[in-house]
Design a protein around this motif. Structure first.
Motif, mmCIF file in Angstrom:
data_model
loop_
_atom_site.group_PDB
_atom_site.id
_atom_site.type_symbol
_atom_site.label_atom_id
_atom_site.label_comp_id
_atom_site.label_asym_id
_atom_site.label_seq_id
_atom_site.Cartn_x
_atom_site.Cartn_y
_atom_site.Cartn_z
ATOM 1 N N GLY A 70 40.032 52.965 44.385
ATOM 2 C CA GLY A 70 41.692 52.531 43.512
ATOM 3 C C GLY A 70 40.501 52.634 42.315
ATOM 4 N N LEU A 71 40.071 51.202 42.355
ATOM 5 C CA LEU A 71 39.082 50.392 41.512
ATOM 6 C C LEU A 71 37.875 51.836 40.230
ATOM 7 C CD1 LEU A 71 38.004 47.309 40.228
ATOM 8 C CD2 LEU A 71 36.604 47.548 41.326
ATOM 9 N N LEU A 72 37.328 52.762 40.834
ATOM 10 C CA LEU A 72 36.260 53.692 40.876
ATOM 11 C C LEU A 72 38.040 54.806 40.079
ATOM 12 C CD1 LEU A 72 34.102 54.572 43.467
ATOM 13 C CD2 LEU A 72 33.447 53.908 41.475
ATOM 14 N N TYR A 73 38.690 54.830 40.471
ATOM 15 C CA TYR A 73 39.548 55.750 40.000
ATOM 16 C C TYR A 73 40.825 55.222 38.259
ATOM 17 C CZ TYR A 73 44.216 58.784 39.518
ATOM 18 O OH TYR A 73 44.623 59.924 39.737
ATOM 19 N N THR B 244 55.528 42.586 40.802
ATOM 20 C CA THR B 244 54.024 43.598 41.070
ATOM 21 C C THR B 244 53.478 43.016 42.161
ATOM 22 O OG1 THR B 244 52.916 42.450 39.132
ATOM 23 C CG2 THR B 244 54.096 44.455 38.924
ATOM 24 N N LEU B 245 52.153 43.118 42.048
ATOM 25 C CA LEU B 245 51.440 42.234 43.127
ATOM 26 C C LEU B 245 50.143 41.601 42.413
ATOM 27 C CD1 LEU B 245 50.192 44.551 45.710
ATOM 28 C CD2 LEU B 245 51.956 42.796 45.779
ATOM 29 N N TRP B 246 50.655 39.988 42.585
ATOM 30 C CA TRP B 246 49.082 39.135 41.704
ATOM 31 C C TRP B 246 47.874 38.958 42.704
ATOM 32 C CZ3 TRP B 246 52.226 35.764 38.077
ATOM 33 C CH2 TRP B 246 54.051 36.201 36.652
ATOM 34 N N GLY B 247 46.568 38.673 41.827
ATOM 35 C CA GLY B 247 46.291 37.640 42.500
ATOM 36 C C GLY B 247 45.124 37.547 41.344
ATOM 37 N N GLY B 248 45.762 38.044 40.431
ATOM 38 C CA GLY B 248 44.188 36.836 39.446
ATOM 39 C C GLY B 248 44.287 36.196 38.142
ATOM 40 N N THR C 138 50.392 53.502 46.075
ATOM 41 C CA THR C 138 49.456 52.899 45.267
ATOM 42 C C THR C 138 50.025 52.094 44.319
ATOM 43 O OG1 THR C 138 49.472 54.597 43.170
ATOM 44 C CG2 THR C 138 48.376 55.379 45.386
ATOM 45 N N PRO C 139 50.076 50.832 45.191
ATOM 46 C CA PRO C 139 50.727 49.735 44.050
ATOM 47 C C PRO C 139 49.344 49.289 43.349
ATOM 48 C CG PRO C 139 50.373 48.860 45.919
ATOM 49 C CD PRO C 139 50.431 50.338 46.435
ATOM 50 N N TRP D 85 43.670 39.422 35.080
ATOM 51 C CA TRP D 85 42.562 40.770 35.102
ATOM 52 C C TRP D 85 43.161 42.184 35.570
ATOM 53 C CZ3 TRP D 85 37.348 40.249 36.138
ATOM 54 C CH2 TRP D 85 36.466 39.035 36.754
ATOM 55 N N ARG D 86 42.444 42.449 34.521
ATOM 56 C CA ARG D 86 42.676 44.407 34.000
ATOM 57 C C ARG D 86 43.693 44.657 35.840
ATOM 58 N NH1 ARG D 86 42.694 48.588 30.503
ATOM 59 N NH2 ARG D 86 42.549 50.324 31.217
ATOM 60 N N PRO D 87 45.077 45.376 35.568
ATOM 61 C CA PRO D 87 45.254 45.898 36.958
ATOM 62 C C PRO D 87 43.833 47.532 37.663
ATOM 63 C CG PRO D 87 46.901 45.906 35.605
ATOM 64 C CD PRO D 87 46.076 45.628 34.929
ATOM 65 N N PHE D 88 44.412 47.974 39.092
ATOM 66 C CA PHE D 88 43.417 48.951 39.712
ATOM 67 C C PHE D 88 44.799 49.119 40.655
ATOM 68 C CE2 PHE D 88 41.246 45.553 41.171
ATOM 69 C CZ PHE D 88 41.403 45.700 42.547
ATOM 70 N N PRO D 89 45.073 50.477 41.315
ATOM 71 C CA PRO D 89 45.355 50.661 41.967
ATOM 72 C C PRO D 89 45.240 50.482 43.347
ATOM 73 C CG PRO D 89 44.624 52.614 41.403
ATOM 74 C CD PRO D 89 43.692 51.602 40.428
#
Length: 560
Positions: A353-356, A312-316, A388-389, A332-336
């Motif tokens: 994606g964050l709002l969804y 998956t895509l990491w970054g936090g 929507t990764p 951090w909690r993931p979002f799409p």
């Protein structure tokens, strides 16, 4: 005669391509808004900040706020671009749109000195290339590739063997920090013990190479993004030149875990044994190598994105370990990301994606800056999980907040949204953080940003200033770092990744960690971003040479 002619073109608001020390630069009058607009239009660079070369230190002081430390950087033998707080109205307003800082430099060659003495005013001095292409260094190449940008060319017959961009530095947390390791600062040699030799190939963006062996790691200069054929040819040339300069032919290769990076594809086609190193482990290992830190630490790796060990895509990421191995202990909690890669260029998609993820399909009543038809399509994709990764990237979190605050919806250069959010935060004093929730889900601590988002949107609805909200957001990210460190009883923390070139974030995070009695390190001589990946890759492979093997996607080793 050539010098006088070039000066005449610049006085008239024209654009001159000048052959400098490491390549060509595009020059125009930094006082003239029309000249700056023409350069931006011809170079297809609508918003990215433009560096300015000043005749002397007095001219810098008239246009920017400088202290003794900044002046020493400007006058150092490396003569880098130094990011300074600009004085409003001193130069054309469009040099750095929505950015309170200006990249300032002094003349770095005798030709620059003569031209600036002749003119007596500041010049835009940006890289001599078309947008997305590497620096031009050859006369014939420049005359062809810059023909549609420059009105005149100031050439000489001294060949440039190794093209190299200008270095970029800033003062942050009380000391200089390199943002682009290039002319005057690279190659950079760091002491590092390890058997054999390794050529580390870095990432895809902001690429740089490194060679490890003979008791050191030698980090090469910034090469740039590897999106074009010309850039990839420059990369391949550097894979031969840097080892020759470092004094040996490497028998092993190191590359990023992502198989589609141009650097990783080059490694896969080479017969030598190789090892793929997880992106954020490389970020951490680079800082450990720079500061010669021994033993295990808590590494905090915040950036835009990197392929994680789980695909998956990491970054936090919060990684516990050392150069040899790490284990992810918090995230951090993931979002799409609706549209995948497109979301990295459009912060409004990250906001959607964050709002969804927080409120479901009704988005909590929010309306991202998207056309109705586009939003409906993206919501359908989110419902179905199509393109929507998921990501826990702090870089994308910065993008989403910038979009929700109306600062940036679509970016024309990497980091534009985060830069705008930083600029807004720096207009306010330090703030108390928004609420966050930390939960343990069996795989480590998970930082839930949803309480922060709800409070942030409530403040925006109540009419709080964007500056105050942006400052509270920065304080919240910093507070998350110290909270995780305390939960894990970590006494030593290393900050790494491109998000920590944000001086407000770095300053806030350093302050709360030190207030909590936690020792902290961050990138200083190496860039925080992907320009340091090769150094970290070399450090990892030198720490565990037995893992290097051959074969397709062989040697893949993530955080485990």
């Amino acid at each position: 005669r050539a010098l006088a002619a070039a000066a005449a073109v610049l006085r008239a608001g024209g654009i001159v391509a000048l052959k400098g020390l490491g390549g060509f630069q595009l020059l125009t009058d930094a006082r003239d808004p029309a000249a700056v607009a023409r350069l931006r239009a011809r170079k297809h660079r609508p918003h990215k900040p433009l560096a300015v070369m000043f005749p002397d230190l007095a001219a810098v002081r008239a246009a920017c706020r400088t202290g003794a430390a900044e002046q020493a950087l400007l006058q150092s033998p490396a003569a880098p671009i130094v990011l300074l707080d600009a004085r409003p109205g001193a130069l054309a307003a469009d040099l750095a749109p929505d950015n309170p800082r200006l990249g300032a430099m002094l003349p770095s060659t005798p030709l620059h000195v003569l031209l600036l003495q002749e003119l007596g005013f500041a010049l835009v001095a940006t890289s001599g290339n078309a947008s997305g292409e590497p620096l031009c260094a050859d006369n014939a190449q420049a005359l062809s590739r810059l023909a549609g940008i420059a009105d005149a060319f100031l050439l000489h017959d001294r060949a440039i063997l190794q093209p190299v961009d200008d270095s970029v530095v800033q003062r942050v947390a009380g000391q200089p920090q390199t943002l682009r390791l290039a002319r005057g600062l690279a190659p950079l040699a760091l002491a590092r013990e390890g058997p054999g030799t390794v050529l580390a190939l870095g990432g895809h963006l902001k690429n740089a190479l490194a060679v490890g062996g003979a008791g050191r790691i030698v980090v090469g200069p910034h090469l740039g993004d590897l999106d074009t054929t010309v850039a990839q040819e420059r990369f391949m040339t550097a894979t031969a030149r840097l080892p020759a300069l470092a004094g040996g032919q490497p028998m092993r290769l190191a590359c990023d875990l992502h198989p589609d990076y141009a650097s990783s594809r080059w490694a896969a086609a080479d017969p030598r044994p190789r090892q793929a190193v997880q992106h954020h482990h490389a970020h951490l290992a680079a800082v450990l190598a720079e500061h010669a830190i021994a033993g295990e630490v808590l590494g905090v790796a915040f950036d835009g994105a990197g392929l994680g060990a789980d695909g998956t895509l990491w970054g936090g990421e919060f990684l516990h370990g050392d150069s040899r191995q790490v284990r992810r202990v918090a995230r951090w909690r993931p979002f799409p990301l609706p549209g995948g890669e497109q979301a990295a260029r459009e912060p409004r998609r990250s906001a959607l994606g964050l709002l969804y993820a927080a409120y479901g399909r009704d988005l909590g009543g929010e309306s991202p800056d998207l056309r109705d038809g586009e939003q409906r399509t993206l919501l359908q994709a989110l419902d179905r999980g199509v393109n929507t990764p998921l990501t826990g990237s702090v870089g994308r979190l910065f993008d989403a907040v910038a979009a929700l605050l109306g600062l940036c919806q679509v970016m024309s250069f990497e980091g534009q949204a985060a830069q705008a959010l930083q600029a807004a935060a720096e207009r306010a004093p330090r703030q108390t953080p928004y609420p966050l929730e930390l939960v343990h889900d069996g795989d480590g601590w998970l930082i839930d940003w949803r309480p922060m988002l709800t409070a942030l949107l409530a403040e925006r609805a109540a009419g709080r200033s964007v500056a105050r909200i942006a400052a509270r957001f920065h304080a919240t990210v910093a507070a998350a770092v110290v909270e995780v460190a305390q939960r894990l009883h970590a006494g030593r923390v290393v900050l790494c990744g491109g998000c920590f070139q944000n001086r407000r974030l770095l300053g806030d995070t350093r302050a709360v960690l030190e207030d909590a009695g936690i020792a902290v390190w961050w990138p200083v001589r190496l860039p925080p971003g992907d320009g340091a990946l090769a150094c970290g890759q070399a450090a990892v492979v030198m720490a565990r040479p037995g893992k290097t093997v051959q074969g397709p996607l062989a040697g893949v080793d993530g955080a485990n």
